[in-house]
Design an enzyme around this catalytic site. Structure first.
Site, PDB file in Angstrom:
ATOM      1  N   GLY A 130      48.304  41.555  40.579  1.00 22.33           N
ATOM      2  CA  GLY A 130      49.242  41.632  41.671  1.00 22.33           C
ATOM      3  C   GLY A 130      49.149  43.312  42.305  1.00 22.33           C
TER       4      GLY A 130
ATOM      5  N   ALA B 120      43.084  31.318  43.006  1.00 22.28           N
ATOM      6  CA  ALA B 120      44.142  31.940  42.285  1.00 22.28           C
ATOM      7  C   ALA B 120      44.009  33.555  41.989  1.00 22.28           C
ATOM      8  CB  ALA B 120      44.205  31.233  40.907  1.00 22.28           C
ATOM      9  N   LEU B 121      44.971  34.186  42.688  1.00 21.12           N
ATOM     10  CA  LEU B 121      44.806  35.713  42.753  1.00 21.12           C
ATOM     11  C   LEU B 121      44.756  36.331  41.646  1.00 21.12           C
ATOM     12  CD1 LEU B 121      45.087  38.078  44.530  1.00 21.12           C
ATOM     13  CD2 LEU B 121      47.417  38.285  44.195  1.00 21.12           C
ATOM     14  N   ASP B 122      43.581  37.264  41.184  1.00 21.65           N
ATOM     15  CA  ASP B 122      43.312  38.049  40.174  1.00 21.65           C
ATOM     16  C   ASP B 122      43.030  37.109  38.997  1.00 21.65           C
ATOM     17  OD1 ASP B 122      43.878  40.158  41.284  1.00 21.65           O
ATOM     18  OD2 ASP B 122      45.993  40.370  41.071  1.00 21.65           O
ATOM     19  N   GLU B 123      42.876  35.796  39.198  1.00 19.64           N
ATOM     20  CA  GLU B 123      42.596  34.851  37.877  1.00 19.64           C
ATOM     21  C   GLU B 123      41.261  34.190  37.968  1.00 19.64           C
ATOM     22  OE1 GLU B 123      45.416  31.761  37.463  1.00 19.64           O
ATOM     23  OE2 GLU B 123      46.961  33.705  37.100  1.00 19.64           O
TER      24      GLU B 123
END
Lengths: 284, 284, 284, 284
Positions: free
Chosen positions: D201, D226-229
């Site tokens: 984040g 999926a953010l940063d995943e």
């Protein structure tokens, strides 16, 4: 950014040095921002770097020098006073490989290096366009036309005209004459593309490949008359394997060179480095 | 753990080598567990390590050697066949500093090193207690009493009696004679407490301190007749600063020595290392 | 080794603190061996560690405390005075994995860790033999027989009897109760086998493998009531690749765990660590 | 530079795969330059990357696809064929921070990254001058004027017009919509300024400072919904201390970001990366 003063000291160690210096500064209204000291017990030397806020400090430069001199003399201090408001002048020497130059110019622009860069010197025209992008005068003194001596004479004149405080050899492939080095002693930083003292001299990546090392390195150091033997400022290494050919070493090494050179330049500009006995103390 | 066989090859490079070897193994029922190949284009050499499950493989060792030899000869292969079920025998030589010995013994016990250790040799009694804890016979051949030649003769006899496959010099401070080295060529691993080729010879931490380097290193290598010049297997470094005195270098270096030596020993025992032209290929 | 005293301070920052402390020490004959200070400008705090030679120093412990207290109170200092001659008592908690225990015991023996280790505690018998080699009493309090509460009660009684200054959890796989932690606040060091705050909780190597990270880490920290959230003392990482399976991560991680735990213990024993706001200042 | 072809494969593991592929290539005259394979035993998958010289190879692209398809289908291979002569098209997205952009442009120019860069996109005008120096069209689609949806629509149209193969988010501070990600799946590389999965984040350097970690990191990864995943490609870390404030973390982090992003981009362009189960295999 507030203005600050920096005092760098080295002298024979004795009891009470920290107390004396801290008290001297405190009585004149100094608000200490950073202070770091170091003792080399083997040789009995004391080193100190102290930085204080000039806001509320009672002395100007002349007064400081007058009032501090007796204390310094009594303790046989080698000392240097610097003011953060004074922007040092840095000249960059470069040849055909421009990665270190590009890196230094970018970092200056990004605010990582606090200095003016009034000129870039080279024996090849390759860096001209890059210098132009950053609006920095570029002087090319090809060795073919003016000879090595002629080139150096021209270079020294330019450094003198621009009142250069620091010379950075950013993969400049020529060896400077002892006379040149003597004129700018302790104020020339070079990057050597090996983990010194391994692989001094020419073509260190080839030598590293030949020897079969498992890590390659780069070293930034002050230049002295003895090639590749000046005081080391910073070193770093990266892992290689049997899959890496000489070209891969050259490419991986470029990242190391950029990093060790830019760190050395920044620490010098921030007055963090003290030299003694061909070694450096780098205050963090 | 299932039994496997490992084939190590190096030979002049040519088209179709991988196809030939893979097909040879496949036709005899090999289930390949790992395969890795490497080409050194500069010298035109091909290297391969292939490991396969013996479960379902149609040949025993004698049959393999018979059937593979013609292929190997045709391609002028230098090749070695190893079976994981065969536990190599390792002898450790040590002097007064025991950190590498302690580390190797611990790792063998913890299952990291697959070997037998039938004996530990030393010219000092210091390691006796530690050897005893691990129930390994400890032989002390002090140089004072039997002389250097006498000590080596006794050591060679012991290595011979115990059919030793690998000799590890775990900070053994004596230089082996050329005759000794010749007898165990490419099967002696040493750890040198510097980042080779920097600081060869005695007291490298003192030399590193003197030179003012910013990183110290350690190197594990095969021993050759030329001191500190054998093929490098592994190297690592750690950062030091002006605050570190020689004693700090010695202490920080111990962790490096343990790590580079234990890695080299493990890779050797797992038959991952090929030597050529005084360099190593370490298959991962 | 000469005896020295160490003063650790943190307090609100103000002008003249260094001068006051340095002058106080100097007037009483202190020969300062190391001094380091730090300011956290965001929160306006000042930190200092100063170590001086007791040879020629005019005050004993009681006198120092009496004379220094007014200065400390005036500046609202949180301070601690330690004497190098006092050997701290350390207890090690361990489960089935013994690599950290073996490492700590070896380092204590080699002189890297200056402490007494009057006892080792475990909920499994595995470490008994190793403890025996170093002649350290080993207490096994299996959770199966006495329950978790019963085991903790027995452990706390042992720590109390032996006047333990520092508890080291050397891969002890149980979670301590809040009551236990409260009793030994800021004096329990744990090693967690991940790069915190990534992969808190159980089986971090499995989680790291699952996530596909390219580096694995280990973290040593002070234990607080919140699991894996205490002040971090040291961290390190090592590179992994797609070739590494969970078992390889476990093995590579063991070397990291040993190193970050032993550094934390050494720094604690040398009184180099100050905690504040769930963070550490580690003076070097 | 000679032209080569690269075949990337992953499929269920079975005996004889290497033999089949190597023999297929050999019979058609391939001179293999590099070959590397990998097995994930836990999930029973086989991965291979093989690169061969096109000089003397008997098939053109259409013929290869025709003749290889039956073999691939039989073994349920997921496969990709690439030709080194085809220069991929890369678009760079950037915001106000330009260090990664400057680094990528410099490396492309220096020959480290083999690709065309037909356009740079931003929601701020800051990168315009730098793009101009490298003579690359710069498109600014400020979110203020066209809204986030409008900006994405314009961006997607530009990527489409320029037939972009790879999108690089070089510290682009906007989150892409799931629709955008779906359109360019596995062909968007992002750099996140933390050691993932720690500090996902916004403002990871602030979070790292707050937590008191001793190393900071950066991560390059493929972008998923999926953010940063997404699958991690590369990570690196650097040491910090209590002396480093958030600004120092930001500055030190910039060097990490440059390095992990440029490595990921280079490996992608060299067709070294295979994705599966949200992880990457990076062939070296």
């Amino acid at each position: 950014m507030r203005e600050s003063a920096i005092l760098l000291i080295h002298c024979p160690d004795r009891k009470g040095l920290v107390a004396d210096i801290a008290t001297f500064l405190y009585r004149r209204g100094a608000n200490i921002l950073h202070a770091d000291q170091h003792q080399d017990k083997q040789v009995g030397l004391f080193f100190m770097r102290v930085e204080w806020d000039l806001d509320g400090f009672g002395l100007n430069e002349r007064e400081f020098r007058e009032q501090f001199r007796p204390i310094a003399d009594e303790s046989r201090m080698d000392w240097r006073l610097e003011y953060s408001e004074k922007m040092p002048s840095m000249a960059i020497f470069v040849s055909k490989q421009l990665h270190c130059l590009a890196d230094l110019l970018y970092r200056r622009d990004a605010g990582e290096l606090r200095c003016r860069i009034p000129l870039i010197l080279s024996n090849h025209p390759d860096g001209k366009e890059l210098a132009g992008f950053y609006k920095i005068p570029f002087y090319c003194t090809p060795i073919e036309t003016s000879g090595k001596d002629g080139a150096e004479t021209a270079q020294l004149r330019l450094l003198n005209e621009h009142e250069i405080d620091l010379v950075v050899l950013a993969r400049y492939m020529q060896i400077l004459s002892p006379a040149f080095v003597a004129r700018h002693g302790s104020r020339i930083i070079n990057v050597h593309h090996s983990f010194l003292p391994a692989f001094t001299g020419a073509k260190p990546y080839h030598a590293a490949f030949q020897r079969g090392v498992k890590l390659i390195g780069a070293t930034s150091h002050y230049v002295t008359a003895a090639l590749d033997e000046g005081p080391i400022i910073e070193q770093d290494v990266t892992r290689i394997s049997h899959r890496d050919q000489v070209d891969d070493l050259v490419q991986k090494g470029r990242d190391l060179e950029r990093i060790v050179l830019s760190r050395a330049v920044r620490w010098h500009l921030e007055n963090r480095i003290l030299c003694y006995r061909n070694k450096t103390v780098v205050f963090d």
